[in-house]
Design an enzyme around this catalytic site. Structure first.
Site, PDB file in Angstrom:
ATOM      1  N   ARG A   1      -3.823  -9.573  -0.638  1.00  0.00           N
ATOM      2  CA  ARG A   1      -5.660  -8.296   0.189  1.00  0.00           C
ATOM      3  C   ARG A   1      -5.277  -7.644   1.841  1.00  0.00           C
ATOM      4  NH1 ARG A   1     -11.476  -7.816  -2.818  1.00  0.00           N
ATOM      5  NH2 ARG A   1     -10.304  -6.860  -3.881  1.00  0.00           N
TER       6      ARG A   1
ATOM      7  N   HIS B   1      -4.886  -1.582  -7.273  1.00  0.00           N
ATOM      8  CA  HIS B   1      -5.735  -3.043  -7.210  1.00  0.00           C
ATOM      9  C   HIS B   1      -5.771  -3.132  -9.009  1.00  0.00           C
ATOM     10  CE1 HIS B   1      -8.191  -6.490  -7.294  1.00  0.00           C
ATOM     11  NE2 HIS B   1      -9.159  -5.263  -6.993  1.00  0.00           N
TER      12      HIS B   1
ATOM     13  N   ARG C   1     -14.800 -11.933  -5.567  1.00  0.00           N
ATOM     14  CA  ARG C   1     -14.294 -12.031  -6.869  1.00  0.00           C
ATOM     15  C   ARG C   1     -12.641 -11.886  -7.055  1.00  0.00           C
ATOM     16  NH1 ARG C   1     -18.902  -9.700  -7.439  1.00  0.00           N
ATOM     17  NH2 ARG C   1     -18.642  -9.073  -5.661  1.00  0.00           N
ATOM     18  N   THR C   2     -12.455 -11.445  -6.345  1.00  0.00           N
ATOM     19  CA  THR C   2     -10.378 -11.130  -6.787  1.00  0.00           C
ATOM     20  C   THR C   2     -10.110 -12.223  -5.993  1.00  0.00           C
ATOM     21  OG1 THR C   2     -11.258  -8.865  -6.215  1.00  0.00           O
ATOM     22  CG2 THR C   2      -9.432  -9.712  -5.934  1.00  0.00           C
TER      23      THR C   2
ATOM     24  N   LYS D   1      -3.219 -12.236  16.571  1.00  0.00           N
ATOM     25  CA  LYS D   1      -2.062 -11.782  17.426  1.00  0.00           C
ATOM     26  C   LYS D   1      -1.517 -11.152  17.610  1.00  0.00           C
ATOM     27  CE  LYS D   1      -3.769 -16.843  17.941  1.00  0.00           C
ATOM     28  NZ  LYS D   1      -3.402 -18.002  17.208  1.00  0.00           N
TER      29      LYS D   1
HETATM   30  C1  NCD Z   1     -13.244  -3.841  -5.672  1.00  0.00           C
HETATM   31  C2  NCD Z   1     -12.219  -3.733  -4.753  1.00  0.00           C
HETATM   32  O1  NCD Z   1     -11.929  -4.474  -3.580  1.00  0.00           O
HETATM   33  O2  NCD Z   1     -11.736  -2.647  -4.759  1.00  0.00           O
HETATM   34  N1  NCD Z   1     -14.005  -4.546  -5.715  1.00  0.00           N
HETATM   35  C3  NCD Z   1     -13.012  -5.707  -7.470  1.00  0.00           C
HETATM   36  O3  NCD Z   1     -11.634  -6.083  -6.054  1.00  0.00           O
HETATM   37  N2  NCD Z   1     -13.885  -6.870  -7.378  1.00  0.00           N
HETATM   38  C4  NCD Z   1     -13.990  -2.670  -5.623  1.00  0.00           C
HETATM   39  C5  NCD Z   1     -14.672  -2.682  -4.254  1.00  0.00           C
HETATM   40  O4  NCD Z   1     -15.283  -3.085  -3.531  1.00  0.00           O
HETATM   41  O5  NCD Z   1     -15.680  -1.654  -4.619  1.00  0.00           O
END
Ligand code: NCD
Length: 343
Positions: free
Chosen positions: A107, A135, A57-58, A86
């Site tokens: 990320r 986050h 989703r992110t 690499k």
């Molecule tokens: C979270 C994350 O990746 O930190 N999810 C997200 O980004 N919606 C929480 C998780 O992965 O449990």
């Protein structure tokens, strides 16, 4: 706080006026997210959506938010599909990718990696999650959801009673959310986790230092019984030294409709950053809650697009031009005629 051309690496950059600014731009994004209007304000702009750790989703909502503003998205998923595997440094990767993009979301599993990457980037970088650290966009969408859900009950964020449940040690969404809530007044935090997965002292000291009440507990039923919000989290198994260690904590705190009915106040809102772990040995948020109107998890994910659009608009300084290029959509999907959807 100045958003224009700046990185978003931590929620520590935000004060209340900055949060309110993001929320008021997010409110204006509703017609675009609901597919009633289109805007081309970011036409020609390229987002580098760099996800070196799993994400659904992110990643997709950042990309979708950028598309809805009229921009293009280029994407890398997972470390093994990138030159980092690499041996390329974050410095080199950042120099290269920032030549291809106008803004980057990144990320990575290493704490502080996004900051290191950003220091070499020639364009603004948004932290899409750096290990167990932070986050920021998730916390902003969570706070936006809390604000909306509480407004529906005639309440605000001040005096909120929130129970945070599960892996509070490794959960970066929890870390960022606690920091943001600390900016408000008189929040009552109930932290429900096993001692090994408790929230770090630095967060708890900051919360107590700002005058909030913090109670740590292992008693799920008592902890959820006087809360406005339940914020349930997944055991972050990928952050544990071994899978076996993570297994020790999976399924310790399970919420389902009968527990909710017995212990919660009638309007308690249930949140989760998702993904919820629905395997039998975890089942932290049972699917029998799906019809519960106070289950806000999919309102959270919808709100994520609004918040991410607002962040892009503010950082790229088009916030005042969005409506200039806007017009009604030429097409209709079933979604756009549904009244529910995004509020
Ligand atoms: C979270 C994350 O990746 O930190 N999810 C997200 O980004 N919606 C929480 C998780 O992965 O449990």
């Amino acid at each position: 706080m100045n958003f224009v051309n700046n990185h978003i690496l931590s929620v520590s950059q935000f004060d209340l006026p900055a949060i309110n600014q993001v929320f008021s731009v997010a409110d204006r994004m509703v017609p675009y997210v609901n597919r009633q209007r289109v805007t081309r304000v970011l036409e020609g702009c390229i987002l580098g959506n760099m996800f070196f750790e799993p994400s659904t989703r992110t990643r997709v909502s950042f990309g979708c938010a950028f598309n809805l503003l009229g921009g293009e998205v280029r994407e890398t998923t997972e470390v093994r599909a990138s030159a980092i595997v690499k041996g390329e440094s974050f410095y080199d990767t950042a120099r290269v990718l920032s030549g291809y993009s106008d803004v980057i979301v990144m990320r990575h599993k290493i704490e502080g990696s996004v900051e290191e990457f950003a220091s070499a980037s020639r364009v603004p970088v948004l932290n899409g999650g750096d290990g167990a650290n932070e986050h920021p966009s998730q916390a902003l969408l969570d706070l936006y959801t809390i604000r909306k859900e509480m407004a529906g009950q005639g309440k605000g964020i001040d005096n909120l009673r929130i129970a945070l449940i599960g892996d509070l040690r490794y959960g970066r969404a929890v870390h960022s959310l606690c920091k943001l809530l600390t900016l408000y007044s008189n929040v009552h935090f109930t932290l429900i986790s096993p001692p090994e997965l408790s929230l770090g002292d630095e967060y708890i000291s900051a919360m107590r230092g700002a005058g909030h009440k913090v109670v740590e507990s292992m008693d799920l039923y008592a902890g959820i019984s006087h809360a406005d919000i339940l914020y349930v989290t997944r055991t972050q198994e990928e952050r544990f030294p071994t899978r076996e260690e993570a297994d020790l904590y999976r399924g310790l705190f399970r919420l389902n409709q009968s527990i909710y009915t017995e212990y919660c106040e009638p309007n308690t809102v249930i949140m989760h950053p998702l993904p919820r772990d629905s395997r039998d040995d975890a089942n932290e948020l049972d699917s029998d809650l799906n019809e519960n109107p106070n289950l806000a998890i999919f309102r959270q994910t919808d709100n994520g697009v609004l918040i991410r659009m607002a962040l892009f608009a503010l950082i790229l300084n088009v916030e005042n031009q969005i409506e200039d290029t806007a017009r009604d959509v030429n097409w209709h999907t079933r979604r756009s005629s549904e009244s529910g959807g995004t509020p």
